[in-house]
Design an enzyme around this catalytic site. Structure first.
Site, PDB file in Angstrom:
ATOM      1  N   GLU A 289      -7.313  -1.220  -8.952  1.00  0.00           N
ATOM      2  CA  GLU A 289      -8.517  -2.024  -9.162  1.00  0.00           C
ATOM      3  C   GLU A 289      -8.833  -2.193 -10.647  1.00  0.00           C
ATOM      4  O   GLU A 289      -9.438  -3.178 -11.048  1.00  0.00           O
ATOM      5  CB  GLU A 289      -9.725  -1.356  -8.467  1.00  0.00           C
ATOM      6  CG  GLU A 289     -10.233  -2.146  -7.289  1.00  0.00           C
ATOM      7  CD  GLU A 289     -11.488  -1.544  -6.646  1.00  0.00           C
ATOM      8  OE1 GLU A 289     -11.992  -0.495  -7.083  1.00  0.00           O
ATOM      9  OE2 GLU A 289     -11.962  -2.155  -5.679  1.00  0.00           O
ATOM     10  N   HIS A 310      13.293  10.447   3.142  1.00  0.00           N
ATOM     11  CA  HIS A 310      14.039  10.036   4.329  1.00  0.00           C
ATOM     12  C   HIS A 310      13.671   8.629   4.775  1.00  0.00           C
ATOM     13  O   HIS A 310      13.999   8.211   5.879  1.00  0.00           O
ATOM     14  CB  HIS A 310      13.822  11.057   5.447  1.00  0.00           C
ATOM     15  CG  HIS A 310      14.285  12.427   5.041  1.00  0.00           C
ATOM     16  ND1 HIS A 310      15.497  12.951   5.416  1.00  0.00           N
ATOM     17  CD2 HIS A 310      13.717  13.346   4.230  1.00  0.00           C
ATOM     18  CE1 HIS A 310      15.643  14.144   4.871  1.00  0.00           C
ATOM     19  NE2 HIS A 310      14.565  14.401   4.136  1.00  0.00           N
ATOM     20  N   LYS A 424     -14.153 -10.936   1.194  1.00  0.00           N
ATOM     21  CA  LYS A 424     -15.502 -10.803   1.766  1.00  0.00           C
ATOM     22  C   LYS A 424     -16.067 -12.188   2.068  1.00  0.00           C
ATOM     23  O   LYS A 424     -16.681 -12.399   3.120  1.00  0.00           O
ATOM     24  CB  LYS A 424     -16.436 -10.091   0.772  1.00  0.00           C
ATOM     25  CG  LYS A 424     -16.106  -8.637   0.549  1.00  0.00           C
ATOM     26  CD  LYS A 424     -17.123  -7.994  -0.385  1.00  0.00           C
ATOM     27  CE  LYS A 424     -16.654  -6.633  -0.837  1.00  0.00           C
ATOM     28  NZ  LYS A 424     -17.430  -6.090  -1.939  1.00  0.00           N
TER      29      LYS A 424
HETATM   30  O1  PA5 Z   1     -14.520   1.035  -7.370  1.00  0.00           O
HETATM   31  C1  PA5 Z   1     -15.355   0.319  -6.840  1.00  0.00           C
HETATM   32  O2  PA5 Z   1     -16.346  -0.083  -7.471  1.00  0.00           O
HETATM   33  C2  PA5 Z   1     -15.246  -0.097  -5.399  1.00  0.00           C
HETATM   34  O3  PA5 Z   1     -14.117   0.414  -4.808  1.00  0.00           O
HETATM   35  C3  PA5 Z   1     -16.458   0.400  -4.622  1.00  0.00           C
HETATM   36  O4  PA5 Z   1     -16.543   1.775  -4.789  1.00  0.00           O
HETATM   37  C4  PA5 Z   1     -16.357   0.084  -3.137  1.00  0.00           C
HETATM   38  O5  PA5 Z   1     -16.217  -1.290  -2.962  1.00  0.00           O
HETATM   39  C5  PA5 Z   1     -17.607   0.556  -2.397  1.00  0.00           C
HETATM   40  O6  PA5 Z   1     -18.742  -0.005  -2.942  1.00  0.00           O
HETATM   41  P1  PA5 Z   1     -20.183   0.542  -2.657  1.00  0.00           P
HETATM   42  O7  PA5 Z   1     -20.282   1.917  -3.156  1.00  0.00           O
HETATM   43  O8  PA5 Z   1     -21.099  -0.401  -3.381  1.00  0.00           O
HETATM   44  O9  PA5 Z   1     -20.385   0.486  -1.156  1.00  0.00           O
END
Ligand code: PA5
Length: 447
Positions: A289, A310, A424
């Site tokens: 990310e 394996h 989303k």
């Molecule tokens: O690293 C990030 O910001 C994302 O992976 C969020 O943690 C994830 O989308 C969850 O978001 P939230 O804590 O707002 O529910």
């Protein structure tokens, strides 16, 4: 006191030490940009000084609340996704007994997870188990609006309230979210839940040392003081004051960046200790990310070894030569087990009799490392002296710091994730969420 260490000697058949060291001024500049908050995404740099800013009284308060919940429960369901889930799971699975849930007597409740998938059977099966035990919920969402955990919380909140009554349920729920905004904050205020705040300047994937990770981990019996101590020590070790070769985050970031420029597009995190499986899942989110944007970034993958030798071992040995392998190795296991001698030796294993399993494991690790390097896969080797809370704290902060530096080397913002919105939007359009009418029309035309 030993620290975790990074060995890059097995990349020198591919790139030279001087090329890596040639990056040291640039890496220092990037590390300083994290420290001085002068780079991209600088409103999300609260994690850099997080370990040293957690006070003993913060930890004490968290432990007291977590203990209260633990005493009333056999199971705690942690609801969250992405950065609000993976850090907790990574530390919990690494440090707790693999078969804890099967023990008849336990000092702490078992931690289970929900909200990280939308599987109907998963939640139904979870509720079947929850019918039989005393349980509590820690619900975590920074935005307070993420669909997957919100659905899971709506369902489990109903379940718990039906099971123990609304009043008792309130004392079995902790919400961890933004200080002011989001549906979870509103709900928690209305219902009167105990809450913790996720700091504005710490993004999800860098939040394991905030209440996001600390509250559920403390409830599950993990030593959060030592975890934070480990991270504190790594905050010092990886500071811009440390010289390049003494700073493992600088060396790791510079090495993988040099390999990336050579065409190595995939980094595989490999472990030889099954308990580290979710550390790799957490690491994949952190790097995927943070770096994967603007058409750039190393793709983070992972394998559990020796199991995946394996299966994926074939590709690593002989597939396309775009791989880097980074091994996370634990020097000394917590327990001992030796291979017994057998009078008949029908399996031919007496040559191993008397040897510790760890010796066999380490020879598998070394043999694999040499084979993969010979096959054209550069190897970075990270050693944890032991698998304990201190070294996990070190490891996680080390990876975070190296990730921040790596993102800046790639010239991306390592602290945003604009790409996760696309799915989303489509999902809401398909589900006809109010406000998405135009998108619904457009997507229906495509189908
Ligand atoms: O690293 C990030 O910001 C994302 O992976 C969020 O943690 C994830 O989308 C969850 O978001 P939230 O804590 O707002 O529910």
């Amino acid at each position: 006191m030993e620290n975790i260490s990074v060995d890059i000697s097995n990349v020198f058949g591919f790139i030279t030490r001087s090329t890596i060291e040639g990056l040291q001024n640039l890496v220092l500049e990037k590390n300083l940009a994290l420290e001085n908050k002068s780079g991209k995404g600088n409103d999300f740099l609260g994690w850099v000084k997080l370990p040293s800013s957690i006070s003993d009284s913060d930890l004490k308060e968290i432990k007291a609340t977590a203990d209260q919940l633990a005493q009333k429960t056999d199971v705690i369901v942690v609801i969250g996704i992405g950065g609000s889930y993976l850090g907790t799971r990574a530390v919990y699975e690494a440090l707790s007994h693999t078969f804890l849930h099967l023990r008849s007597k336990r000092q702490y409740p078992v931690i289970l997870f929900a909200g990280q998938n939308i599987g109907e059977d998963y939640l139904n099966e979870l509720m079947e188990i929850l019918n039989e035990v005393r349980y509590g919920i820690v619900v975590i969402s920074k935005s307070g609006t993420t669909t997957e955990p919100a659905i899971a919380f709506r369902i489990l909140k109903n379940h718990l309230e039906k099971k123990v009554g609304k009043k008792a349920a309130k004392d079995l729920i902790i919400a961890i979210t933004d200080a002011r905004k989001g549906a979870l904050r509103t709900l928690a205020t209305d219902e009167g839940y105990k809450t913790y705040v996720i700091p504005d300047d710490v993004g999800g994937r860098y939040s394991v040392l905030t209440p996001v990770g600390l509250v559920p981990l403390a409830a599950g019996g993990i030593d959060i003081t030592t975890l934070v101590d480990g991270a504190r020590s790594m905050e010092i070790i990886t500071s811009p004051d440390t010289s390049f070769n003494e700073n493992p985050a600088a060396v790791y970031a510079a090495t993988r960046y040099t390999l990336y420029r050579l065409g190595k597009k995939i980094e595989i995190l490999a472990n030889y200790e099954n308990k580290l499986h979710f550390i790799a899942e957490w690491w994949k989110q952190l790097y995927g990310e943070s770096e994967g944007k603007d058409g750039k970034g190393i793709f983070p993958a992972s394998v559990d070894l020796t199991a995946d030798l394996h299966s994926m071992g074939q590709y690593i040995q002989e597939g396309e030569r775009i791989l880097i392998e980074t091994v996370v190795s634990v020097k000394t296991p917590q327990t001992r087990l030796t291979v017994p001698k057998d009078a008949d030796n029908l399996d031919g294993l007496n040559f191993l009799a008397g040897k510790r399993l760890d010796e066999v494991n380490k020879m598998a690790e070394l043999g694999t490392l040499l084979a993969h390097v010979d096959g054209g896969v550069p190897n970075i080797h990270i050693t944890l002296p032991e698998l304990n809370a201190f070294y996990l704290g070190q490891l996680m902060y080390f990876f975070e710091k190296a990730c921040g530096i790596s993102g800046y080397l790639l010239d991306v913002n390592p602290f945003d994730q604009p790409g996760v919105e696309a799915y989303k939007k489509n999902m809401f359009a398909l589900l006809e969420k109010p406000g998405f009418e135009e998108e619904t029309k457009r997507i229906r035309k495509r189908l």
